[in-house]
Motif scaffolding. Structure first.
Motif, PDB file in Angstrom:
ATOM      1  N   VAL A 236       1.402  -0.891  -0.362  1.00 35.07           N
ATOM      2  CA  VAL A 236       0.138  -0.014  -0.021  1.00 35.07           C
ATOM      3  C   VAL A 236       0.497   0.852   0.592  1.00 35.07           C
ATOM      4  O   VAL A 236       1.149   1.792  -0.670  1.00 35.07           O
ATOM      5  N   ILE A 237       2.002   1.126   0.756  1.00 36.79           N
ATOM      6  CA  ILE A 237       3.029   2.077   0.940  1.00 36.79           C
ATOM      7  C   ILE A 237       3.861   2.798  -0.653  1.00 36.79           C
ATOM      8  O   ILE A 237       3.507   4.059  -0.706  1.00 36.79           O
ATOM      9  N   LEU A 238       4.038   1.222  -1.087  1.00 41.48           N
ATOM     10  CA  LEU A 238       4.750   1.544  -1.862  1.00 41.48           C
ATOM     11  C   LEU A 238       3.146   1.900  -3.830  1.00 41.48           C
ATOM     12  O   LEU A 238       4.003   3.105  -4.743  1.00 41.48           O
ATOM     13  N   ALA A 239       2.181   2.167  -3.360  1.00 37.42           N
ATOM     14  CA  ALA A 239       1.690   1.845  -4.646  1.00 37.42           C
ATOM     15  C   ALA A 239       0.780   3.321  -4.658  1.00 37.42           C
ATOM     16  O   ALA A 239       0.912   4.236  -5.410  1.00 37.42           O
ATOM     17  N   THR A 240       0.784   4.146  -2.783  1.00 34.59           N
ATOM     18  CA  THR A 240       0.684   5.580  -3.005  1.00 34.59           C
ATOM     19  C   THR A 240       1.591   5.989  -3.172  1.00 34.59           C
ATOM     20  O   THR A 240       1.280   7.314  -3.308  1.00 34.59           O
ATOM     21  N   VAL A 241       3.229   5.493  -3.132  1.00 31.21           N
ATOM     22  CA  VAL A 241       4.104   6.532  -3.203  1.00 31.21           C
ATOM     23  C   VAL A 241       4.162   6.539  -5.451  1.00 31.21           C
ATOM     24  O   VAL A 241       4.200   8.063  -6.517  1.00 31.21           O
ATOM     25  N   TYR A 242       3.657   5.403  -5.689  1.00 28.19           N
ATOM     26  CA  TYR A 242       3.712   5.453  -7.041  1.00 28.19           C
ATOM     27  C   TYR A 242       2.866   6.444  -7.934  1.00 28.19           C
ATOM     28  O   TYR A 242       2.298   7.093  -9.002  1.00 28.19           O
TER      29      TYR A 242
END
Length: 224
Positions: free
Chosen positions: A193-199
């Motif tokens: 979820v964190i990585l997806a939010t960054v993207y």
């Protein structure tokens, strides 16, 4: 990821689901070549150790090419160049990732299927294990689970897209079974979820690749 109001096409969605599963298998194959043990191969183990790393590297090159080409067609927006705001988002992402990792670590099991596979890989080729953790996994997984998945599934509903990306990423690392370590799975879901939010916030796949790389690098350094 886009503001276009497009009605979902069930046939296109089915195609994307099948294609995503196939791409996931493509992404997994290169390292799976190096997960056999001496107990599996017996007297053939020495020959396997000589040739398997080479085969694995060749398959990595093929898999990377396929993922990159699909990603280029999948992304529905122009990549935004890095800026000071991008780096702040990357920094926030790595801080949150480390908080998740070390906040949940005491509640995880010492061993699970993903850790066991990495241990076997390390026994067969320490160099490829390090190369995979620091280079291949951050690039391949971000292109697949963020760059492709988030552009194929619910691109107009970022919250749903982010959650799906995190959940699929989590259970890809901790498959559901009678022996699933649910805390480990939760940590990977939250990381996803964190990585997806960054993207989503940066509109640049290199940003979440950077967070993923730093997360893996710091995990190795702090474990030494």
């Amino acid at each position: 990821m886009t503001n276009k109001n497009i009605q979902p096409n069930p046939f296109k969605s089915l195609f994307h689901i099948i294609a995503f599963i196939l791409l996931f298998l493509v992404e997994q194959i290169p390292l799976s070549i190096l997960t056999l043990t001496k107990a599996n191969l017996g007297k053939n183990y020495d020959a396997y150790i000589r040739i398997a790393p080479i085969i694995s590297l060749v398959l990595m090159a093929i898999a990377g090419t396929i993922l990159f080409l699909v990603f280029r067609r999948a992304q529905q927006f122009d990549t935004i160049p890095f800026s000071g705001k991008t780096w702040l988002t990357v920094l926030a992402g790595i801080v949150l990732a480390m908080l998740v990792n070390y906040g949940l670590l005491p509640f995880m099991r010492a061993q699970n299927s993903n850790v066991d596979a990495l241990n076997t890989l390390g026994q067969n080729s320490q160099a490829i294990l390090i190369f995979s953790v620091l280079v291949i996994s951050p690039i391949f997984e971000e292109v697949l689970f963020r760059g492709i998945l988030m552009n194929w599934f619910f691109p107009n509903r970022p919250i749903i897209s982010i959650l799906i990306s995190g959940i699929v990423f989590g259970f890809a690392h901790a498959p559901i079974s009678n022996d699933t370590d649910w805390i480990y799975a939760l940590s990977k879901i939250l990381l996803g979820v964190i990585l997806a939010t960054v993207y989503y916030r940066t509109k640049n796949i290199k940003a979440d690749i950077s967070v993923h790389f730093l997360n893996n690098f710091l995990s190795i350094v702090l474990a030494i």
